[in-house]
Design a protein around this motif. Structure first.
Motif, PDB file in Angstrom:
ATOM      1  N   PHE A 187      -0.133 -20.902  -8.858  1.00 25.47           N
ATOM      2  CA  PHE A 187       0.671 -20.302  -7.798  1.00 25.47           C
ATOM      3  C   PHE A 187       0.453 -21.035  -6.483  1.00 25.47           C
ATOM      4  CE2 PHE A 187      -0.222 -17.021 -10.897  1.00 25.47           C
ATOM      5  CZ  PHE A 187       0.996 -16.381 -11.054  1.00 25.47           C
ATOM      6  N   ILE A 188       1.457 -20.943  -5.611  1.00 24.92           N
ATOM      7  CA  ILE A 188       1.310 -21.351  -4.221  1.00 24.92           C
ATOM      8  C   ILE A 188       1.686 -20.161  -3.345  1.00 24.92           C
ATOM      9  CG2 ILE A 188       1.733 -23.801  -4.643  1.00 24.92           C
ATOM     10  CD1 ILE A 188       4.596 -23.372  -3.606  1.00 24.92           C
ATOM     11  N   GLN A 189       1.218 -20.209  -2.113  1.00 28.07           N
ATOM     12  CA  GLN A 189       1.509 -19.113  -1.187  1.00 28.07           C
ATOM     13  C   GLN A 189       2.946 -19.199  -0.697  1.00 28.07           C
ATOM     14  OE1 GLN A 189      -0.014 -18.746   3.052  1.00 28.07           O
ATOM     15  NE2 GLN A 189      -1.478 -17.394   2.014  1.00 28.07           N
ATOM     16  N   GLY A 190       3.599 -18.025  -0.615  1.00 25.06           N
ATOM     17  CA  GLY A 190       4.962 -17.954  -0.111  1.00 25.06           C
ATOM     18  C   GLY A 190       5.003 -17.418   1.307  1.00 25.06           C
ATOM     19  N   VAL A 191       6.003 -16.592   1.593  1.00 22.12           N
ATOM     20  CA  VAL A 191       6.211 -16.066   2.945  1.00 22.12           C
ATOM     21  C   VAL A 191       5.144 -15.026   3.281  1.00 22.12           C
ATOM     22  CG1 VAL A 191       7.822 -14.840   4.447  1.00 22.12           C
ATOM     23  CG2 VAL A 191       8.683 -16.489   2.786  1.00 22.12           C
ATOM     24  N   LYS A 192       4.634 -15.097   4.506  1.00 21.54           N
ATOM     25  CA  LYS A 192       3.580 -14.184   4.958  1.00 21.54           C
ATOM     26  C   LYS A 192       4.185 -12.962   5.652  1.00 21.54           C
ATOM     27  CE  LYS A 192       0.518 -18.122   5.819  1.00 21.54           C
ATOM     28  NZ  LYS A 192       1.553 -19.162   5.548  1.00 21.54           N
ATOM     29  N   ASP A 193       3.449 -11.851   5.609  1.00 24.10           N
ATOM     30  CA  ASP A 193       3.880 -10.598   6.222  1.00 24.10           C
ATOM     31  C   ASP A 193       2.666  -9.954   6.881  1.00 24.10           C
ATOM     32  OD1 ASP A 193       4.878  -8.123   6.917  1.00 24.10           O
ATOM     33  OD2 ASP A 193       5.560  -7.576   4.912  1.00 24.10           O
ATOM     34  N   ALA A 194       2.789  -9.620   8.177  1.00 18.12           N
ATOM     35  CA  ALA A 194       1.669  -9.010   8.899  1.00 18.12           C
ATOM     36  C   ALA A 194       1.602  -7.499   8.718  1.00 18.12           C
ATOM     37  CB  ALA A 194       1.749  -9.353  10.382  1.00 18.12           C
ATOM     38  N   GLY A 195       2.560  -6.918   7.997  1.00 23.45           N
ATOM     39  CA  GLY A 195       2.472  -5.505   7.652  1.00 23.45           C
ATOM     40  C   GLY A 195       2.823  -4.568   8.794  1.00 23.45           C
ATOM     41  N   GLU A 196       2.216  -3.390   8.757  1.00 22.94           N
ATOM     42  CA  GLU A 196       2.509  -2.335   9.721  1.00 22.94           C
ATOM     43  C   GLU A 196       1.236  -1.894  10.435  1.00 22.94           C
ATOM     44  OE1 GLU A 196       6.322  -0.062   7.708  1.00 22.94           O
ATOM     45  OE2 GLU A 196       4.302   0.702   7.284  1.00 22.94           O
ATOM     46  N   VAL A 197       1.437  -1.246  11.576  1.00 19.93           N
ATOM     47  CA  VAL A 197       0.354  -0.599  12.313  1.00 19.93           C
ATOM     48  C   VAL A 197       0.703   0.875  12.435  1.00 19.93           C
ATOM     49  CG1 VAL A 197      -0.847  -0.426  14.527  1.00 19.93           C
ATOM     50  CG2 VAL A 197      -0.258  -2.674  13.603  1.00 19.93           C
ATOM     51  N   SER A 198      -0.224   1.732  12.060  1.00 21.54           N
ATOM     52  CA  SER A 198      -0.001   3.174  12.167  1.00 21.54           C
ATOM     53  C   SER A 198      -0.893   3.748  13.260  1.00 21.54           C
ATOM     54  CB  SER A 198      -0.295   3.870  10.835  1.00 21.54           C
ATOM     55  OG  SER A 198      -1.648   3.678  10.454  1.00 21.54           O
ATOM     56  N   GLY A 251      -4.386   2.281  12.560  1.00 21.35           N
ATOM     57  CA  GLY A 251      -4.445   1.660  11.241  1.00 21.35           C
ATOM     58  C   GLY A 251      -3.739   0.320  11.217  1.00 21.35           C
ATOM     59  N   GLY A 252      -4.337  -0.683  10.584  1.00 21.33           N
ATOM     60  CA  GLY A 252      -3.730  -2.010  10.493  1.00 21.33           C
ATOM     61  C   GLY A 252      -4.427  -2.969  11.440  1.00 21.33           C
ATOM     62  N   LEU A 253      -4.075  -4.213  11.372  1.00 19.18           N
ATOM     63  CA  LEU A 253      -3.033  -4.871  10.614  1.00 19.18           C
ATOM     64  C   LEU A 253      -3.499  -5.145   9.174  1.00 19.18           C
ATOM     65  CD1 LEU A 253      -2.515  -5.624  13.694  1.00 19.18           C
ATOM     66  CD2 LEU A 253      -1.399  -7.651  12.858  1.00 19.18           C
ATOM     67  N   GLU A 254      -2.515  -5.369   8.296  1.00 17.49           N
ATOM     68  CA  GLU A 254      -2.807  -5.752   6.923  1.00 17.49           C
ATOM     69  C   GLU A 254      -1.927  -6.944   6.566  1.00 17.49           C
ATOM     70  OE1 GLU A 254      -2.451  -2.476   4.285  1.00 17.49           O
ATOM     71  OE2 GLU A 254      -4.011  -1.286   5.273  1.00 17.49           O
ATOM     72  N   LEU A 255      -2.509  -8.128   6.595  1.00 15.95           N
ATOM     73  CA  LEU A 255      -1.760  -9.351   6.330  1.00 15.95           C
ATOM     74  C   LEU A 255      -1.680  -9.607   4.827  1.00 15.95           C
ATOM     75  CD1 LEU A 255      -2.663  -9.576   9.332  1.00 15.95           C
ATOM     76  CD2 LEU A 255      -2.752 -12.048   9.008  1.00 15.95           C
ATOM     77  N   SER A 256      -0.513 -10.055   4.382  1.00 11.72           N
ATOM     78  CA  SER A 256      -0.324 -10.369   2.968  1.00 11.72           C
ATOM     79  C   SER A 256       0.638 -11.546   2.859  1.00 11.72           C
ATOM     80  CB  SER A 256       0.231  -9.159   2.205  1.00 11.72           C
ATOM     81  OG  SER A 256       1.516  -8.804   2.691  1.00 11.72           O
ATOM     82  N   ALA A 257       0.757 -12.082   1.651  1.00  9.90           N
ATOM     83  CA  ALA A 257       1.673 -13.198   1.423  1.00  9.90           C
ATOM     84  C   ALA A 257       2.260 -13.099   0.027  1.00  9.90           C
ATOM     85  CB  ALA A 257       0.956 -14.536   1.591  1.00  9.90           C
ATOM     86  N   ASP A 258       3.525 -13.479  -0.090  1.00 14.48           N
ATOM     87  CA  ASP A 258       4.140 -13.610  -1.407  1.00 14.48           C
ATOM     88  C   ASP A 258       3.510 -14.798  -2.134  1.00 14.48           C
ATOM     89  OD1 ASP A 258       5.852 -11.553  -0.732  1.00 14.48           O
ATOM     90  OD2 ASP A 258       7.455 -12.901  -0.074  1.00 14.48           O
ATOM     91  N   THR A 259       3.672 -14.806  -3.445  1.00 14.85           N
ATOM     92  CA  THR A 259       3.234 -15.960  -4.231  1.00 14.85           C
ATOM     93  C   THR A 259       4.411 -16.509  -5.021  1.00 14.85           C
ATOM     94  OG1 THR A 259       2.541 -14.533  -6.068  1.00 14.85           O
ATOM     95  CG2 THR A 259       0.861 -15.139  -4.438  1.00 14.85           C
TER      96      THR A 259
END
Length: 233
Positions: free
Chosen positions: A46-57, A24-32
Protein backbone atom coordinates in the motif's frame (compact mmCIF):
# COMPACT_ATOMS: atom_id res chain seq x y z
CA UNK A 1 5.92 12.33 30.44
CA UNK A 2 2.21 12.61 31.25
CA UNK A 3 0.82 16.14 31.38
CA UNK A 4 -2.35 17.46 33.03
CA UNK A 5 -4.94 18.86 30.62
CA UNK A 6 -6.24 21.44 33.12
CA UNK A 7 -5.74 24.90 31.61
CA UNK A 8 -6.09 23.81 27.96
CA UNK A 9 -7.84 26.49 25.89
CA UNK A 10 -9.81 26.35 22.65
CA UNK A 11 -9.27 29.68 20.95
CA UNK A 12 -10.92 31.65 18.16
CA UNK A 13 -8.30 34.23 17.30
CA UNK A 14 -7.32 35.71 20.66
CA UNK A 15 -10.49 34.61 22.47
CA UNK A 16 -10.92 31.37 24.39
CA UNK A 17 -14.30 29.61 24.42
CA UNK A 18 -15.65 29.77 27.97
CA UNK A 19 -16.71 26.97 30.33
CA UNK A 20 -15.53 23.94 28.36
CA UNK A 21 -15.06 20.62 30.12
CA UNK A 22 -13.82 18.58 27.16
CA UNK A 23 -11.93 19.26 23.92
CA UNK A 24 -11.79 16.21 21.66
CA UNK A 25 -9.44 15.82 18.69
CA UNK A 26 -7.60 16.23 16.42
CA UNK A 27 -7.50 12.76 14.89
CA UNK A 28 -5.39 12.60 11.74
CA UNK A 29 -5.87 9.74 9.28
CA UNK A 30 -5.06 8.87 5.68
CA UNK A 31 -6.58 6.76 2.94
CA UNK A 32 -4.53 3.90 1.55
CA UNK A 33 -4.10 2.80 -2.04
CA UNK A 34 -3.52 -0.84 -2.94
CA UNK A 35 -0.45 -1.10 -5.17
CA UNK A 36 -0.07 -4.88 -5.00
CA UNK A 37 1.33 -6.44 -8.17
CA UNK A 38 2.17 -9.91 -9.36
CA UNK A 39 5.70 -9.26 -8.09
CA UNK A 40 4.67 -8.39 -4.50
CA UNK A 41 5.74 -11.78 -3.15
CA UNK A 42 2.35 -12.81 -1.80
CA UNK A 43 1.92 -9.74 0.44
CA UNK A 44 -0.36 -6.80 -0.26
CA UNK A 45 1.42 -3.46 -0.62
CA UNK A 46 0.00 0.00 0.00
CA UNK A 47 0.87 3.67 -0.34
CA UNK A 48 -0.64 6.55 1.56
CA UNK A 49 -3.52 8.40 -0.08
CA UNK A 50 -5.39 11.59 0.82
CA UNK A 51 -5.02 12.80 4.42
CA UNK A 52 -7.86 13.95 6.69
CA UNK A 53 -7.43 15.92 9.93
CA UNK A 54 -10.82 14.76 11.22
CA UNK A 55 -13.08 16.64 13.62
CA UNK A 56 -12.81 18.53 16.89
CA UNK A 57 -15.57 18.14 19.46
CA UNK A 58 -16.29 20.60 22.28
CA UNK A 59 -18.52 20.16 25.31
CA UNK A 60 -19.16 22.12 28.47
CA UNK A 61 -21.66 24.46 30.12
CA UNK A 62 -23.79 26.87 28.08
CA UNK A 63 -22.83 30.51 28.60
CA UNK A 64 -25.12 32.93 26.76
CA UNK A 65 -22.81 35.83 27.61
CA UNK A 66 -19.74 34.30 25.94
CA UNK A 67 -20.01 36.61 22.93
CA UNK A 68 -16.55 35.97 21.50
CA UNK A 69 -16.57 32.23 22.24
CA UNK A 70 -19.75 30.15 22.18
CA UNK A 71 -21.76 32.81 20.34
CA UNK A 72 -18.93 33.24 17.82
CA UNK A 73 -19.07 29.49 17.10
CA UNK A 74 -22.83 29.75 16.53
CA UNK A 75 -22.30 32.70 14.17
CA UNK A 76 -19.61 30.77 12.28
CA UNK A 77 -22.06 27.87 11.92
CA UNK A 78 -24.89 30.01 10.54
CA UNK A 79 -22.54 31.81 8.13
CA UNK A 80 -20.68 28.66 7.05
CA UNK A 81 -17.41 30.47 7.74
CA UNK A 82 -13.96 28.88 7.59
CA UNK A 83 -12.06 30.34 10.55
CA UNK A 84 -8.68 29.79 12.20
CA UNK A 85 -8.72 27.99 15.56
CA UNK A 86 -6.09 26.99 18.11
CA UNK A 87 -6.00 24.32 20.81
CA UNK A 88 -3.46 25.69 23.28
CA UNK A 89 -2.12 23.21 25.83
CA UNK A 90 -0.86 24.52 29.20
CA UNK A 91 2.64 23.06 28.71
CA UNK A 92 3.34 25.08 25.55
CA UNK A 93 2.24 22.83 22.66
CA UNK A 94 -0.62 23.69 20.31
CA UNK A 95 -2.71 22.66 17.33
CA UNK A 96 -3.54 25.43 14.84
CA UNK A 97 -6.02 24.75 12.04
CA UNK A 98 -8.85 26.04 9.85
CA UNK A 99 -12.30 24.52 10.29
CA UNK A 100 -16.01 24.84 9.64
CA UNK A 101 -18.56 24.41 12.43
CA UNK A 102 -20.84 21.48 11.58
CA UNK A 103 -22.83 21.17 14.81
CA UNK A 104 -24.01 23.40 17.66
CA UNK A 105 -26.13 22.06 20.50
CA UNK A 106 -27.49 22.78 23.96
CA UNK A 107 -29.24 20.52 26.43
CA UNK A 108 -31.37 20.95 29.54
CA UNK A 109 -31.92 17.98 31.83
CA UNK A 110 -33.81 17.93 35.12
CA UNK A 111 -31.48 18.60 38.07
CA UNK A 112 -28.53 19.27 35.76
CA UNK A 113 -26.82 22.30 34.25
CA UNK A 114 -27.56 23.54 30.72
CA UNK A 115 -24.98 21.98 28.43
CA UNK A 116 -23.20 23.22 25.32
CA UNK A 117 -21.55 21.20 22.58
CA UNK A 118 -20.09 21.85 19.15
CA UNK A 119 -18.36 19.92 16.39
CA UNK A 120 -15.87 21.38 13.91
CA UNK A 121 -14.60 19.77 10.71
CA UNK A 122 -10.96 20.56 10.04
CA UNK A 123 -10.16 21.66 6.49
CA UNK A 124 -6.63 21.44 5.13
CA UNK A 125 -3.44 20.64 7.00
CA UNK A 126 -3.24 21.48 10.72
CA UNK A 127 -0.03 22.72 12.32
CA UNK A 128 1.37 21.09 15.46
CA UNK A 129 3.54 23.36 17.60
CA UNK A 130 5.57 21.25 20.01
CA UNK A 131 7.30 24.08 21.82
CA UNK A 132 6.08 27.44 23.02
CA UNK A 133 7.12 30.75 21.51
CA UNK A 134 9.63 32.65 23.60
CA UNK A 135 6.98 35.29 24.22
CA UNK A 136 7.59 38.79 25.50
CA UNK A 137 10.62 40.04 27.39
CA UNK A 138 8.91 43.28 28.46
CA UNK A 139 5.40 44.70 28.61
CA UNK A 140 4.28 48.14 29.70
CA UNK A 141 1.26 50.41 29.40
CA UNK A 142 1.07 54.18 29.44
CA UNK A 143 -2.05 56.02 30.59
CA UNK A 144 -2.86 58.70 33.14
CA UNK A 145 -3.23 57.18 36.60
CA UNK A 146 -2.79 53.56 35.52
CA UNK A 147 -0.76 50.90 37.29
CA UNK A 148 0.12 47.41 35.96
CA UNK A 149 -0.25 44.50 38.38
CA UNK A 150 1.38 42.12 38.88
CA UNK A 151 4.77 43.27 37.63
CA UNK A 152 5.49 41.79 34.20
CA UNK A 153 7.05 38.33 34.03
CA UNK A 154 7.42 36.24 30.89
CA UNK A 155 5.48 33.31 32.34
CA UNK A 156 2.59 35.38 33.72
CA UNK A 157 -0.35 35.73 31.33
CA UNK A 158 -3.01 37.70 33.26
CA UNK A 159 -2.67 41.36 34.29
CA UNK A 160 -4.74 44.36 35.31
CA UNK A 161 -4.07 48.02 34.59
CA UNK A 162 -6.29 49.83 37.03
CA UNK A 163 -6.91 53.36 38.19
CA UNK A 164 -6.83 54.95 34.74
CA UNK A 165 -8.30 58.46 34.62
CA UNK A 166 -7.22 59.44 31.10
CA UNK A 167 -9.11 58.88 27.86
CA UNK A 168 -6.64 56.47 26.25
CA UNK A 169 -3.73 54.11 26.86
CA UNK A 170 -0.88 52.75 24.76
CA UNK A 171 0.84 49.37 24.98
CA UNK A 172 4.52 48.62 24.44
CA UNK A 173 5.39 44.94 23.98
CA UNK A 174 8.95 43.72 23.45
CA UNK A 175 9.81 40.29 22.09
CA UNK A 176 12.68 39.18 19.85
CA UNK A 177 11.64 37.30 16.69
CA UNK A 178 7.96 37.56 17.63
CA UNK A 179 4.96 38.48 15.52
CA UNK A 180 2.94 40.51 18.02
CA UNK A 181 -0.78 41.18 17.52
CA UNK A 182 -3.02 43.33 19.73
CA UNK A 183 -6.74 42.66 20.17
CA UNK A 184 -9.14 45.01 22.00
CA UNK A 185 -12.28 43.41 23.46
CA UNK A 186 -11.70 40.38 21.24
CA UNK A 187 -11.37 42.34 17.98
CA UNK A 188 -8.05 42.66 16.13
CA UNK A 189 -6.72 46.18 16.61
CA UNK A 190 -3.17 46.36 15.27
CA UNK A 191 0.14 44.58 14.81
CA UNK A 192 2.78 45.80 17.22
CA UNK A 193 6.43 46.55 16.54
CA UNK A 194 8.65 45.16 19.28
CA UNK A 195 9.68 47.89 21.72
CA UNK A 196 7.44 50.55 20.13
CA UNK A 197 4.28 51.99 21.66
CA UNK A 198 0.99 51.09 20.02
CA UNK A 199 -1.46 53.58 18.61
CA UNK A 200 -3.75 55.06 21.27
CA UNK A 201 -6.50 52.78 22.55
CA UNK A 202 -9.55 54.85 23.40
CA UNK A 203 -11.27 54.58 26.78
CA UNK A 204 -14.64 56.21 26.23
CA UNK A 205 -16.05 55.95 29.74
CA UNK A 206 -15.78 54.33 33.14
CA UNK A 207 -15.46 50.57 32.76
CA UNK A 208 -13.10 47.78 31.69
CA UNK A 209 -11.56 47.02 28.30
CA UNK A 210 -9.80 43.72 27.65
CA UNK A 211 -6.49 43.87 25.80
CA UNK A 212 -5.07 40.63 24.44
CA UNK A 213 -1.54 40.34 23.09
CA UNK A 214 -0.62 37.27 21.03
CA UNK A 215 3.12 36.69 20.54
CA UNK A 216 3.96 34.01 18.00
CA UNK A 217 6.92 32.38 16.27
CA UNK A 218 6.76 30.13 13.22
CA UNK A 219 5.96 26.46 14.03
CA UNK A 220 5.65 27.20 17.77
CA UNK A 221 2.67 27.59 20.09
CA UNK A 222 1.71 31.25 20.59
CA UNK A 223 1.97 32.98 23.96
CA UNK A 224 -1.13 34.91 25.03
CA UNK A 225 -1.15 37.82 27.49
CA UNK A 226 -4.38 39.41 28.75
CA UNK A 227 -4.71 42.82 30.40
CA UNK A 228 -7.92 44.19 31.90
CA UNK A 229 -7.73 47.99 31.65
CA UNK A 230 -10.02 49.68 34.20
CA UNK A 231 -10.97 53.33 33.77
CA UNK A 232 -12.19 54.70 37.08
CA UNK A 233 -12.84 58.36 36.30
Amino acid sequence: MAQLSMGTKFMIGSNSVAELTNIGGLELSADTKDVTTLDSGGWKQFIQGVKDAGEVSLSGFFNAGDTNGQTALYNAFTAGSILAYTILFPFGASWTFNAIVTKIGTGADLEDTVSFDATLKVTGQPSLGLTSSAGLSALSLSGTGGSLTPAFANGTSLYSYSGVTGTSVTVTATGANQTIALYVDGVFNQNLTSGTASSAITLSGIGVRKLTIVAAEAAKAPRVYEINVAKTA
